[in-house]
Write a protein that holds these residues in place. Structure first.
Motif, mmCIF file in Angstrom:
data_model
loop_
_atom_site.group_PDB
_atom_site.id
_atom_site.type_symbol
_atom_site.label_atom_id
_atom_site.label_comp_id
_atom_site.label_asym_id
_atom_site.label_seq_id
_atom_site.Cartn_x
_atom_site.Cartn_y
_atom_site.Cartn_z
ATOM 1 N N PHE A 266 0.781 -1.228 0.364
ATOM 2 C CA PHE A 266 0.164 0.166 -0.010
ATOM 3 C C PHE A 266 0.951 1.209 -0.167
ATOM 4 N N THR A 269 0.344 5.450 5.118
ATOM 5 C CA THR A 269 -0.085 6.962 4.947
ATOM 6 C C THR A 269 1.166 8.017 6.008
ATOM 7 N N GLN A 272 2.470 6.432 9.102
ATOM 8 C CA GLN A 272 3.595 4.734 8.557
ATOM 9 C C GLN A 272 4.514 5.915 8.042
ATOM 10 N N VAL A 296 -1.917 0.934 17.908
ATOM 11 C CA VAL A 296 -2.824 0.233 18.560
ATOM 12 C C VAL A 296 -3.487 -0.565 17.228
ATOM 13 N N GLY A 298 -5.322 -2.548 14.367
ATOM 14 C CA GLY A 298 -5.118 -1.645 12.930
ATOM 15 C C GLY A 298 -4.827 -0.862 12.470
ATOM 16 N N GLY A 300 -1.946 -1.187 11.544
ATOM 17 C CA GLY A 300 -1.022 -0.977 10.137
ATOM 18 C C GLY A 300 0.305 -1.384 10.426
ATOM 19 N N LYS A 301 0.579 -1.835 11.448
ATOM 20 C CA LYS A 301 1.827 -2.334 12.169
ATOM 21 C C LYS A 301 2.432 -2.978 10.861
ATOM 22 N N THR A 302 1.515 -3.789 10.680
ATOM 23 C CA THR A 302 1.797 -5.267 10.024
ATOM 24 C C THR A 302 2.230 -4.936 8.428
ATOM 25 N N GLU A 303 1.885 -3.767 7.738
ATOM 26 C CA GLU A 303 2.348 -3.383 6.062
ATOM 27 C C GLU A 303 3.621 -3.166 6.920
ATOM 28 N N ASP A 621 -9.189 -10.511 11.969
ATOM 29 C CA ASP A 621 -9.928 -9.237 11.283
ATOM 30 C C ASP A 621 -11.146 -9.236 10.277
HETATM 31 P P1 ADP Z 1 -2.191 -3.674 12.896
HETATM 32 O O1 ADP Z 1 -1.381 -4.898 12.255
HETATM 33 O O2 ADP Z 1 -1.431 -2.580 13.629
HETATM 34 O O3 ADP Z 1 -2.990 -4.283 13.114
HETATM 35 P P2 ADP Z 1 -2.821 -4.109 9.959
HETATM 36 O O4 ADP Z 1 -1.203 -4.004 8.688
HETATM 37 O O5 ADP Z 1 -3.372 -5.496 9.931
HETATM 38 O O6 ADP Z 1 -2.053 -2.869 11.155
HETATM 39 O O7 ADP Z 1 -3.606 -2.747 9.043
HETATM 40 C C1 ADP Z 1 -4.716 -2.200 9.452
HETATM 41 C C2 ADP Z 1 -5.840 -2.944 8.080
HETATM 42 O O8 ADP Z 1 -5.174 -1.832 7.197
HETATM 43 C C3 ADP Z 1 -5.542 -4.034 7.234
HETATM 44 O O9 ADP Z 1 -6.116 -4.533 6.779
HETATM 45 C C4 ADP Z 1 -4.164 -3.601 6.117
HETATM 46 O O10 ADP Z 1 -4.401 -4.082 5.197
HETATM 47 C C5 ADP Z 1 -4.927 -2.319 6.132
HETATM 48 N N1 ADP Z 1 -3.508 -1.263 5.825
HETATM 49 C C6 ADP Z 1 -2.278 -1.487 6.424
HETATM 50 N N2 ADP Z 1 -1.739 -0.239 6.008
HETATM 51 C C7 ADP Z 1 -2.410 0.028 4.716
HETATM 52 C C8 ADP Z 1 -2.303 1.967 3.816
HETATM 53 N N3 ADP Z 1 -1.003 2.580 4.455
HETATM 54 N N4 ADP Z 1 -3.209 2.332 2.912
HETATM 55 C C9 ADP Z 1 -4.371 0.793 2.838
HETATM 56 N N5 ADP Z 1 -4.469 0.342 4.163
HETATM 57 C C10 ADP Z 1 -3.845 0.041 4.415
#
Ligand code: ADP
Ligand code: ZN
Ligand code: ZN
Length: 805
Positions: A266, A269, A272, A296, A298, A300-303, A621
């Motif tokens: 992605f 943001t 991020q 928290v 959701g 976007g940590k995993t991304e 999720d």
């Molecule tokens: P966490 O690991 O903090 O729980 P995730 O990385 O799973 O968060 O992100 C939450 C959701 O947002 C996921 O469905 C992911 O695919 C989506 N997401 C993460 N980063 C972005 C981004 N930059 N733009 C759009 N969607 C995103």
């Protein structure tokens, strides 16, 4: 180099040092550090790890015994792993042998055979004549045969050239996966000759040409499909003795039949981008740094993990990603496989030891660049690490609770220092120790404050169950939770109900006198099991029927008490018969794959309510979950553990994070008998910062981590008097050898005073700086060695304990 220093596989502390052995003539030059060997030890033959080779010994060379034979042809532990083992020995006070064993996949510890095969990238023509014969006729050569035919030094040279490889064939009860393969029966030049004779059969000629270029075995099915040859063509070449077919083992890929939808990164943001910048900088400049990625669920940590790993892969380096075992769901795995495909190996406890070994071998052979796995994956034998990521870093499952009692976070930091690469610790509720280090600047904090799509955190309502009882509601659902359940059913939205308890229900109690049935061996309450209608001890397995009358007061009102998932399920069936419920707990998820199947069913909307224990607290999720109910928040709060508040807070926060992850807003209902407790109150407000401040205060007052370090010594034996006296001696020894700043608690009976008929006493050390501690503890081990070897007494030492029971 005639002499090898060998750490033998005897887990007694007094023999935990290198013993010198002579290397027999024919193995000289072949035996290297990191290989395992069989050596004579007293009257026995045992295995050991070679940790060094040398020309001289401090011992009388004429008296040295000879190594019997090597178990490996290439080292199973590289230099880094050996050093890591030494480091662990001092860090967690374990034996070297247990440290080394912990780094290897279970398959290498079990019984196995070794076989030698042509390596997939090599051509049979390159192999030494003596060996080629064997490989041509049998396709493989067993270790025994290699020994019999004196081929070891040839094998070793070929290994070095990379033409052959050694595989460990685990003697497993589970059947290995074998598939029919086709391969050439002749050497390349012979194939050329045969090809000339086939001018009339064009298809056959093409096929022979294919095998001249690709002399490796190929699956029959793939051959037919990829080259569109008929089975008749293949058969005729087999009959002519040009090709042959054979059942051969294939990688048992547990994710084989699943399609992974490739995902693209992605655009990040702004938040991020800010968070990832220092990580990318550390990767590019090759700097070791520990980041706390605090955000928290959701947010976007995993991304960020995924994009950091991409940077690492682009630099030709490797990544280890640790996730808690229960979060190793296909959902999580899919995110990594979806981004990096076959470059990902997965290690989790659901795999058979053969499957784990297959994954481990992919790592060793450098076929993958990313490992996603639970705790022990931290020992993945990568040699060019570029990043280590620990998701949900506060999870206590990262601490191993048996020897060696290591914490994966410490191992991660040690390895990352060596490779000069970053570590990311990610969490919405970091461990107090971690957060404190980030505040002090030891770790670099990176913060994500917003959820993706700016969704609000779910609103949390705390319900006082005492009030419900006073109001006449004796059900396990408060009226508010029940109303919301009905509401979701109507709206066709989904609910997650969480219960912090395993098994059907909890203990058996007399309602007249309060008598609770305990295990006669372990002194903990027995767990009631509905299906067998009996009671079980979860420590030692003791089973017993439910008494009809209370042994104390003869009342008939003795029955199970507390709530288990099964009981909630029954109650739901009564109160909301139209609701479709999926129950997930240890009982419904024992079969391989059942965890995943249940989740998929829920995701596909085949149920309205997902009811479960800890295992549903993370990783979920699903867009349609709009209500999360916690049936009793108290169960965890009253464990005899100084981390009970922290664990309760983390768990409640995590469970709450399951609701409203997507478009629909989420609601959370937490039921409790102690709503005024700060960890419940602040979990309700999802206010980690205030919780952190309050909990730090408590830890400071009571002298707990992170203000003090802990070390726990537990002594156990069948005779109570022995246990008490030894623990007392240990406590006195500690008092006289440590500084007066160290606090020594005990000896006291452990919170679980007896397990499997052994009494347990403990001694807890709280300290800030005790340079002599490790040596003192080692000394204690030495002093009590006669006692422990002679009487079977156990003295276990846990540096930085997580379970104080
Ligand atoms: P966490 O690991 O903090 O729980 P995730 O990385 O799973 O968060 O992100 C939450 C959701 O947002 C996921 O469905 C992911 O695919 C989506 N997401 C993460 N980063 C972005 C981004 N930059 N733009 C759009 N969607 C995103
Ligand atoms: Zn009674
Ligand atoms: Zn028991």
């Amino acid at each position: 180099m005639k002499i090898a220093s060998v750490i033998v596989d005897v887990s007694a502390k007094q023999i935990d040092k290198g013993f010198d052995y002579l290397i027999p003539e024919q193995w000289r030059g072949l035996i290297e550090p990191g290989m395992r060997v069989v050596v004579p030890f007293g009257p026995r033959h045992i295995q050991g790890f070679v940790v060094g080779v040398k020309d001289d010994s401090d011992f009388d060379m004429n008296k040295l015994k000879e190594i019997i034979e090597p178990m490996d042809l290439t080292p199973v532990l590289n230099e880094e792993m050996l050093e890591l083992g030494y480091w662990l020995t001092d860090e967690v006070l374990c034996t070297k042998i247990s440290a080394f064993q912990a780094m290897l996949p279970a398959a290498l510890k079990a019984q196995y055979d070794k076989k030698i095969t042509l390596s997939p990238s090599a051509n049979i023509g390159e192999v030494h004549d003596d060996l080629r014969l064997f490989l041509l006729t049998e396709n493989e050569l067993s270790w025994k045969e290699a020994l019999q035919h004196d081929l070891i030094s040839i094998v070793h040279k070929e290994l070095a050239k990379g033409t052959i490889e050694v595989q460990y064939v685990v003697k497993e009860k589970t059947k290995k996966k074998k598939v029919l393969h086709v391969l050439p029966a002749l050497a390349a030049f012979e194939l050329e000759l045969e090809k000339e004779k086939l001018t009339k059969a064009k298809k056959q000629m093409e096929l022979v040409q294919f095998f001249i270029e690709n002399p490796k075995p190929i699956e029959l099915k793939k051959l037919q499909v990829n080259l569109s040859v008929s089975s008749a063509t293949i058969k005729s070449l087999i009959e002519k003795g040009i090709l042959k077919q054979q059942e051969m083992e294939v990688y048992r890929d547990p994710y084989e039949n699943r399609e992974f939808k490739r995902t693209e990164p992605f655009p990040l943001t702004e938040e991020q981008s800010e968070a990832i910048a220092p990580i990318v900088h550390a990767i590019e400049t090759g700097q070791h740094e520990v980041f706390l990625l605090y955000g928290v669920t959701g947010s976007g940590k995993t991304e960020i993990y995924l994009q950091s790993i991409q940077e690492v892969i682009d630099k030709g380096k490797e990544a280890i990603v640790l996730v808690p075992e229960i979060a190793l769901t296909p959902q999580m795995v899919n995110r990594f496989k979806g981004r990096f495909g076959d470059l990902v190996a997965v290690l989790h406890s659901g795999l058979s030891s053969g499957e784990k070994y297959d994954e481990w071998r992919k790592i060793q052979r450098k076929e993958v660049s990313v490992v996603v796995g639970a705790r022990s994956a931290i020992f993945a034998p990568f040699e060019n690490l570029g990043i280590i990521i620990i998701d949900e870093e506060h999870e206590t499952s990262y601490k191993q609770e048996e020897n060696p009692r290591y914490h994966a976070r410490d191992v991660a930091i040690n390895r990352a220092k060596r490779y000069s690469c970053p570590v990311i610790l990610g969490s919405a509720t970091p461990a107090l120790e971690t957060f404190a280090r980030a505040q002090k600047g030891v770790y670099q904090p990176l913060t994500l404050t917003k959820r993706m799509n700016e969704q609000a955190l779910p609103s949390v309502k705390i319900i006082d169950m005492r009030e419900e009882l006073r109001g006449g509601n004796r059900s396990m659902f408060s009226s508010e939770l029940f109303e919301k359940l009905q509401d979701r059913l109507q709206k066709k939205q989904q609910t997650v109900l969480f219960l912090n308890k395993r098994g059907h229900s909890s203990f058996v109690m007399c309602r007249d006198c309060g008598y609770v049935v305990l295990c006669p061996h372990c002194e903990i309450s027995l767990t009631y099991h509905r299906v067998q209608h009996n009671m079980k001890c979860h420590y030692c397995g003791f089973e017993s029927a439910v008494p009809k009358l209370c042994p104390e007061c003869q009342s008939e009102h003795i029955r199970y008490f507390g709530t288990g998932t099964q009981k909630v399920e029954e109650e739901l069936a009564k109160l909301l018969p139209e609701a479709r419920v999926i129950r997930m707990d240890v009982d419904t998820t024992t079969r391989k794959g059942s965890h995943e199947r249940l989740l998929t069913e829920f995701q596909e909307g085949k149920a309205d309510i997902l009811l479960g224990t800890q295992m549903i607290a993370k990783g979920l999720d699903f867009p349609n979950i709009t209500l999360v109910g916690v049936l009793s928040a108290d169960t965890m709060l009253h464990l005899p553990d100084f981390r009970a508040s922290e664990k309760t807070f983390q768990l409640l926060t995590q469970v709450s994070g399951r609701a409203g992850r997507h478009q629909l807003p989420g609601e959370v209902v937490i039921q409790t008998y102690t709503p005024e407790h700060y960890s419940i109150e602040l979990a309700g407000e999802q206010d980690f910062d205030r919780f952190y401040a309050k909990e730090m205060q408590m830890r400071k007052i009571h002298q707990y981590p992170p203000f003090y370090y802990l070390a726990l010594i537990t002594v156990s034996h069948e005779e109570l008097m022995k246990v008490v006296s030894v623990t007392d001696k240990i406590a006195r020894y500690l008092r006289s050898h440590l500084s007066n700043k160290a606090v020594i608690l005990g000896p006291v009976a452990s919170p679980i005073p007896r397990i499997k008929d052994r009494y347990r006493y403990q001694c807890l050390i709280k300290y800030k700086r005790e340079p002599e501690l490790v040596n003192t503890l080692k000394k204690i081990n030495e002093l009590f060695l006669p006692e422990t070897t002679r009487t079977g007494m156990q003295i276990s030492m846990d540096m930085n304990p997580y379970i104080l029971m």
